[in-house]
Design an enzyme around this catalytic site. Structure first.
Site, PDB file in Angstrom:
ATOM      1  CB  CYS A  32      -0.927   0.018   1.218  1.00  0.00           C
ATOM      2  SG  CYS A  32      -1.834   1.570   1.403  1.00  0.00           S
ATOM      3  CG  HIS A  96      -3.896  -1.112   4.819  1.00  0.00           C
ATOM      4  ND1 HIS A  96      -3.542  -0.428   3.681  1.00  0.00           N
ATOM      5  CD2 HIS A  96      -4.701  -2.144   4.415  1.00  0.00           C
ATOM      6  CE1 HIS A  96      -4.093  -1.011   2.628  1.00  0.00           C
ATOM      7  NE2 HIS A  96      -4.805  -2.051   3.039  1.00  0.00           N
ATOM      8  CG  HIS A 147      -4.012   3.848   3.997  1.00  0.00           C
ATOM      9  ND1 HIS A 147      -3.037   3.111   4.638  1.00  0.00           N
ATOM     10  CD2 HIS A 147      -4.152   4.979   4.738  1.00  0.00           C
ATOM     11  CE1 HIS A 147      -2.605   3.769   5.694  1.00  0.00           C
ATOM     12  NE2 HIS A 147      -3.276   4.911   5.777  1.00  0.00           N
ATOM     13  CG  HIS A 149      -6.942   8.035   0.454  1.00  0.00           C
ATOM     14  ND1 HIS A 149      -7.412   6.744   0.297  1.00  0.00           N
ATOM     15  CD2 HIS A 149      -7.006   8.591  -0.793  1.00  0.00           C
ATOM     16  CE1 HIS A 149      -7.723   6.522  -0.959  1.00  0.00           C
ATOM     17  NE2 HIS A 149      -7.497   7.631  -1.646  1.00  0.00           N
TER      18      HIS A 149
END
Length: 331
Positions: A32, A96, A147, A149
């Site tokens: 990731c 994560h 992830h 965001h």
């Protein structure tokens, strides 16, 4: 290659970004790019073993600075210009797994302060007319990285939907002497059926004119144009309200969390004009219309331009209010 091509039929810019075809697509957790770089591990976008909240320029941006020259020459009918702007990624947490709804109030408060900083910093750059902060959550939305965001686009023009909002708000203000969004807040509070949650500084409701079945807007009660106008206490209240709405989605009966959505912050442009008609608000657009059923945009919506909502906003607001009540009753 990124460039702007003018659509003379709709009177709006289209962003062409051919390199985004090759962007990273749902990599395994060990690779990731938004996780911290662990000692001896895969080098990610963040060269540190941990972090609080991080922003950095997108590796596959819709805007660039300096922008490359367009691939084609423009004409009077079809103007073309460089896609000169900024596209940033905002990582909410080094973990994560999880979502914005899973974060502590303190972390979401930090995120609001980061939003404010990026709005002020990017908006102060020459040629940046609008700072658009948003989050796409869930693979059904088209997310390519799992992830937690969000993103920020700093546009060299005012995007089409905020521009239309601002034009209608300015016309309403000219006609009535009142802010359009202040009038909407008063109408929703007076009616009450569509209100999901409220605090001293903010109101969350499924708007009367909702496009999406579980759409929620968060409006500032006070007439403020942008994040930069909020007080420190309002910053914290905004964090609490954004987190509450995100958590309420995850507690709707029949849906398995995490509940997908698009979240967009609408605020004052940074083009140098006063924009007294601007009123800060956050809009959530979830794609589900019922458990296991997505709301798709078909011909009448994508081609005709008028949304068809398959549900009543009053009924969906009641479902969301029940989810909020459940959360408030938990120890």
């Amino acid at each position: 290659m990124t460039e702007l091509r003018w659509n003379p039929v709709l009177g709006e810019w289209v962003i062409t970004a051919t390199h985004r075809q090759d962007r990273t697509f749902l990599p395994p957790e060990d690779f990731c790019p938004l996780c911290p770089t662990k000692p001896g591990g895969f080098p990610t976008e963040i060269p540190a073993p941990t972090y609080d909240i991080v922003t950095f320029e997108n590796r596959f941006p819709s805007f660039q600075h300096p922008a490359p020259e367009p691939a084609v020459a423009g004409t009077d009918l079809y103007p073309v210009r460089p896609a000169d702007g900024v596209a940033e990624v905002v990582c909410y947490t080094p973990e994560h797994h999880g979502t914005l709804a899973d974060q502590s109030l303190e972390r979401v408060h930090h995120l609001v302060r980061v939003w404010r900083h990026r709005y002020e910093h990017l908006g102060a750059r020459p040629g940046i007319d609008y700072v658009f902060i948003f989050e796409n959550k869930g693979t059904v939305i088209g997310v390519t990285l799992e992830h937690p965001h969000g993103q920020i686009y700093a546009y060299p023009f005012i995007p089409a939907i905020p521009a239309r909002e601002l034009a209608n708000a300015a016309a309403y203000q000219e006609r009535t002497g009142r802010c359009l969004f202040c009038a909407i807040v008063d109408a929703e509070l007076d009616d009450g059926r569509r209100v999901v949650a409220q605090s001293p500084a903010f109101v969350a409701a499924v708007p009367f004119y909702a496009h999406w079945p579980y759409e929620v807007h968060i409006w500032s009660r006070r007439h403020v144009g942008a994040l930069s106008d909020l007080t420190p206490a309002e910053d914290r209240e905004l964090a609490a309200m954004v987190r509450l709405v995100a958590r309420a989605y995850d507690h709707l009966p029949g849906f398995a969390p995490p509940f997908p959505y698009m979240m967009c912050l609408h605020q004052r442009p940074t083009d140098g004009a006063p924009h007294e008609e601007a009123h800060f608000h956050v809009e959530f657009y979830p794609p589900f219309r019922r458990p296991g059923r997505l709301k798709y945009l078909a011909s009448a919506e994508a081609g005709g331009g008028n949304f068809i909502n398959d549900t009543l906003p009053e009924e969906k607001a009641a479902e969301l209010r029940a989810a909020v009540s459940h959360l408030e009753q938990r120890p």
